[in-house]
Design a protein around this motif. Structure first.
Motif, PDB file in Angstrom:
ATOM      1  N   GLY A  38       0.791  -1.219   0.000  1.00  0.00           N
ATOM      2  CA  GLY A  38       0.000   0.000   0.000  1.00  0.00           C
ATOM      3  C   GLY A  38       0.825   1.272   0.000  1.00  0.00           C
ATOM      4  N   VAL A  39       2.060   1.196  -0.523  1.00  0.00           N
ATOM      5  CA  VAL A  39       2.934   2.364  -0.551  1.00  0.00           C
ATOM      6  C   VAL A  39       2.966   2.927  -1.966  1.00  0.00           C
ATOM      7  N   LEU A  40       2.373   4.098  -2.149  1.00  0.00           N
ATOM      8  CA  LEU A  40       2.410   4.773  -3.449  1.00  0.00           C
ATOM      9  C   LEU A  40       3.802   5.356  -3.638  1.00  0.00           C
ATOM     10  N   HIS A  41       4.520   4.856  -4.623  1.00  0.00           N
ATOM     11  CA  HIS A  41       5.940   5.204  -4.722  1.00  0.00           C
ATOM     12  C   HIS A  41       6.332   5.402  -6.182  1.00  0.00           C
ATOM     13  N   ALA A  46      15.205   7.153  -8.612  1.00  0.00           N
ATOM     14  CA  ALA A  46      16.200   7.668  -7.668  1.00  0.00           C
ATOM     15  C   ALA A  46      16.912   6.530  -6.960  1.00  0.00           C
ATOM     16  N   SER A  47      16.154   5.526  -6.544  1.00  0.00           N
ATOM     17  CA  SER A  47      16.748   4.386  -5.843  1.00  0.00           C
ATOM     18  C   SER A  47      17.770   3.666  -6.717  1.00  0.00           C
ATOM     19  N   MET A  48      17.429   3.456  -7.977  1.00  0.00           N
ATOM     20  CA  MET A  48      18.333   2.768  -8.894  1.00  0.00           C
ATOM     21  C   MET A  48      19.568   3.609  -9.210  1.00  0.00           C
ATOM     22  N   LEU A  49      19.381   4.927  -9.375  1.00  0.00           N
ATOM     23  CA  LEU A  49      20.507   5.808  -9.685  1.00  0.00           C
ATOM     24  C   LEU A  49      21.504   5.869  -8.538  1.00  0.00           C
ATOM     25  N   PHE A  50      21.008   6.068  -7.316  1.00  0.00           N
ATOM     26  CA  PHE A  50      21.904   6.132  -6.165  1.00  0.00           C
ATOM     27  C   PHE A  50      22.613   4.798  -5.953  1.00  0.00           C
ATOM     28  N   ALA A  51      21.897   3.696  -6.151  1.00  0.00           N
ATOM     29  CA  ALA A  51      22.513   2.381  -6.006  1.00  0.00           C
ATOM     30  C   ALA A  51      23.625   2.187  -7.044  1.00  0.00           C
ATOM     31  N   ALA A  52      23.351   2.605  -8.278  1.00  0.00           N
ATOM     32  CA  ALA A  52      24.348   2.471  -9.345  1.00  0.00           C
ATOM     33  C   ALA A  52      25.599   3.286  -9.026  1.00  0.00           C
ATOM     34  N   PHE A  53      25.405   4.516  -8.541  1.00  0.00           N
ATOM     35  CA  PHE A  53      26.559   5.381  -8.255  1.00  0.00           C
ATOM     36  C   PHE A  53      27.367   4.882  -7.065  1.00  0.00           C
ATOM     37  N   PHE A  54      26.697   4.619  -5.950  1.00  0.00           N
ATOM     38  CA  PHE A  54      27.430   4.236  -4.746  1.00  0.00           C
ATOM     39  C   PHE A  54      28.082   2.862  -4.895  1.00  0.00           C
ATOM     40  N   GLY A  55      27.482   1.982  -5.702  1.00  0.00           N
ATOM     41  CA  GLY A  55      28.116   0.699  -5.965  1.00  0.00           C
ATOM     42  C   GLY A  55      29.436   0.863  -6.687  1.00  0.00           C
ATOM     43  N   VAL A  56      29.434   1.687  -7.735  1.00  0.00           N
ATOM     44  CA  VAL A  56      30.660   1.950  -8.491  1.00  0.00           C
ATOM     45  C   VAL A  56      31.699   2.644  -7.616  1.00  0.00           C
ATOM     46  N   ALA A  57      31.281   3.675  -6.884  1.00  0.00           N
ATOM     47  CA  ALA A  57      32.215   4.458  -6.070  1.00  0.00           C
ATOM     48  C   ALA A  57      32.868   3.590  -5.004  1.00  0.00           C
ATOM     49  N   ALA A  58      32.073   2.799  -4.305  1.00  0.00           N
ATOM     50  CA  ALA A  58      32.614   1.983  -3.221  1.00  0.00           C
ATOM     51  C   ALA A  58      33.520   0.875  -3.741  1.00  0.00           C
ATOM     52  N   SER A  59      33.121   0.232  -4.843  1.00  0.00           N
ATOM     53  CA  SER A  59      33.953  -0.853  -5.384  1.00  0.00           C
ATOM     54  C   SER A  59      35.272  -0.312  -5.937  1.00  0.00           C
ATOM     55  N   GLY A  98       8.282  11.868  -4.448  1.00  0.00           N
ATOM     56  CA  GLY A  98       8.947  11.017  -5.431  1.00  0.00           C
ATOM     57  C   GLY A  98       9.643  11.827  -6.507  1.00  0.00           C
ATOM     58  N   ILE A  99       8.974  12.864  -7.004  1.00  0.00           N
ATOM     59  CA  ILE A  99       9.585  13.727  -8.017  1.00  0.00           C
ATOM     60  C   ILE A  99      10.830  14.414  -7.461  1.00  0.00           C
ATOM     61  N   ALA A 100      10.742  14.877  -6.210  1.00  0.00           N
ATOM     62  CA  ALA A 100      11.879  15.549  -5.586  1.00  0.00           C
ATOM     63  C   ALA A 100      13.072  14.618  -5.458  1.00  0.00           C
ATOM     64  N   LEU A 101      12.827  13.379  -5.056  1.00  0.00           N
ATOM     65  CA  LEU A 101      13.925  12.417  -4.908  1.00  0.00           C
ATOM     66  C   LEU A 101      14.522  12.049  -6.266  1.00  0.00           C
ATOM     67  N   THR A 103      14.655  13.970  -8.877  1.00  0.00           N
ATOM     68  CA  THR A 103      15.441  15.134  -9.291  1.00  0.00           C
ATOM     69  C   THR A 103      16.741  15.212  -8.508  1.00  0.00           C
ATOM     70  N   LEU A 104      16.657  14.936  -7.204  1.00  0.00           N
ATOM     71  CA  LEU A 104      17.859  14.928  -6.364  1.00  0.00           C
ATOM     72  C   LEU A 104      18.865  13.898  -6.852  1.00  0.00           C
ATOM     73  N   ALA A 105      18.376  12.718  -7.215  1.00  0.00           N
ATOM     74  CA  ALA A 105      19.269  11.659  -7.680  1.00  0.00           C
ATOM     75  C   ALA A 105      19.926  12.033  -9.002  1.00  0.00           C
ATOM     76  N   SER A 106      19.161  12.636  -9.907  1.00  0.00           N
ATOM     77  CA  SER A 106      19.692  13.011 -11.213  1.00  0.00           C
ATOM     78  C   SER A 106      20.839  14.009 -11.083  1.00  0.00           C
ATOM     79  N   GLY A 107      20.633  15.049 -10.283  1.00  0.00           N
ATOM     80  CA  GLY A 107      21.678  16.056 -10.115  1.00  0.00           C
ATOM     81  C   GLY A 107      22.706  15.676  -9.069  1.00  0.00           C
ATOM     82  N   GLY A 108      22.246  15.013  -8.003  1.00  0.00           N
ATOM     83  CA  GLY A 108      23.154  14.675  -6.905  1.00  0.00           C
ATOM     84  C   GLY A 108      24.239  13.698  -7.292  1.00  0.00           C
ATOM     85  N   THR A 109      23.900  12.710  -8.112  1.00  0.00           N
ATOM     86  CA  THR A 109      24.916  11.736  -8.518  1.00  0.00           C
ATOM     87  C   THR A 109      25.981  12.382  -9.411  1.00  0.00           C
ATOM     88  N   VAL A 110      25.557  13.336 -10.259  1.00  0.00           N
ATOM     89  CA  VAL A 110      26.526  14.053 -11.101  1.00  0.00           C
ATOM     90  C   VAL A 110      27.451  14.899 -10.228  1.00  0.00           C
TER      91      VAL A 110
END
Length: 319
Positions: A38-41, A46-59, A98-101, A103-110
């Motif tokens: 029941g979580v409208l999401h 954003a979740s996939m983008l942050f995961a992709a970035f932090f995975g690469v950075a940490a490895s 959701g839109i804010a997150l 947008t944050l992921a798009s610019g924040g990862t760069v």
């Protein structure tokens, strides 16, 4: 045209479909769990983008595949929990959050990529590790079938086995029963002693971990680096696949494959002497058509239920 047909009806095309479907499958299964809870999401992008970035950075920084996996999972989960904090705890608007997150992921990862390696397009200077590909014994020796099904990244096999575990979790465990109860009726769930907010946070955590694997695959399996906005709408496609599958495991699984097929077809058709943008837009056009058909069918179903309800009320008044 014959060359195009030969390319489509080939083992390499099927291999491509399976590979391209992988991140969509992770995202769709994560969306399915959130829907059942029941979580409208809409912040899967954003979740996939942050995961992709932090995975690469940490490895890259630790030269450890396990640390990269863990960092990517944490990136995806924390994004989901942030969404939960704002929408569940602070009662913020779900869509706007959701839109804010996203947008944050798009610019924040760069921004983080520029700080880390001084680049804004792709993290080519980061020596990131990648998950290995797996050759399946016996299967790899079968003509055509072996070429299509063997030799994929290990995360691809995880993605295609995942629906079984999602089905068991949601429909065959006490936790799954609580998730579905909260998703169907929060008040009824609370009346029998279920902590609704706690179950929602658990739902977001599980959904975030699964969705994060899709982002990790993008940067540490499909590619070996992080690129700006590399998820490219797959988070929204995952939501569409879940909606078209009506939050059921098998239909969502098949819809994800259908979207993967559309993406692979778009790549293959780009060999024609036509503007590439036409075929690049093909997966998104198919997604929109699918959602339109789904919305139309759901509207007819609701009207039918409403009509039946009116007839029953009239019959009861007559009696």
């Amino acid at each position: 045209m014959s060359t195009i047909l030969e390319s489509i009806f080939s083992a390499s095309f099927l291999f491509s479909v399976i590979r391209i479907t992988t991140p969509l499958m992770f995202g769709a299964m994560g969306a399915l769990i959130c829907k059942q809870g029941g979580v409208l999401h809409i912040a899967f992008e954003a979740s996939m983008l942050f995961a992709a970035f932090f995975g690469v950075a940490a490895s890259a920084l630790t030269q450890s595949l396990f640390v990269g996996l863990l960092a990517g999972l944490l990136g995806g989960i924390i994004t989901m929990l942030l969404y939960g904090y704002f929408t569940i705890k602070l009662n913020a608007a779900a869509v706007l959050t959701g839109i804010a997150l996203n947008t944050l992921a798009s610019g924040g990862t760069v921004f983080l990529m520029y700080i880390l390696c001084g680049e804004k397009g792709a993290s080519n200077s980061l020596p990131s590790l990648v998950f290995p590909s797996v050759e399946i014994p016996l299967l790899k020796d079968i003509p055509i079938l072996g070429e299509a099904l063997s030799g994929h990244n290990i995360l691809t096999y995880v993605a295609f086995i995942l629906p079984i575990f999602v089905y068991i979790l949601i429909f065959r465990t006490p936790l799954g029963l609580r998730i579905r109860t909260v998703g169907e009726n929060e008040n009824a769930a609370a009346s029998v002693g279920i902590n609704v907010n706690r179950i929602k946070y658990i739902t977001l955590t599980i959904g975030g971990a699964i969705t994060a694997l899709g982002g990790i695959f993008m940067s540490m399996g499909y590619l070996s680096w992080f690129a700006r906005d590399m998820v490219a709408g797959r988070g929204f496609m995952a939501i569409a696949a879940q909606n078209l599958g009506n939050a059921s495991v098998l239909p969502t699984f098949l819809t994800s494959i259908g979207f993967g097929l559309a993406n692979a077809l778009a790549v293959t058709l780009q060999t024609l002497s036509l503007p590439a943008e036409i075929f690049q837009a093909l997966p998104y056009v198919i997604t929109l058509i699918g959602l339109a058909v789904y919305s139309s069918s759901m509207g007819k179903k609701e009207r039918l239920i409403s009509t039946q309800g009116r007839k029953k009320r009239r019959a009861s008044k007559v009696n």
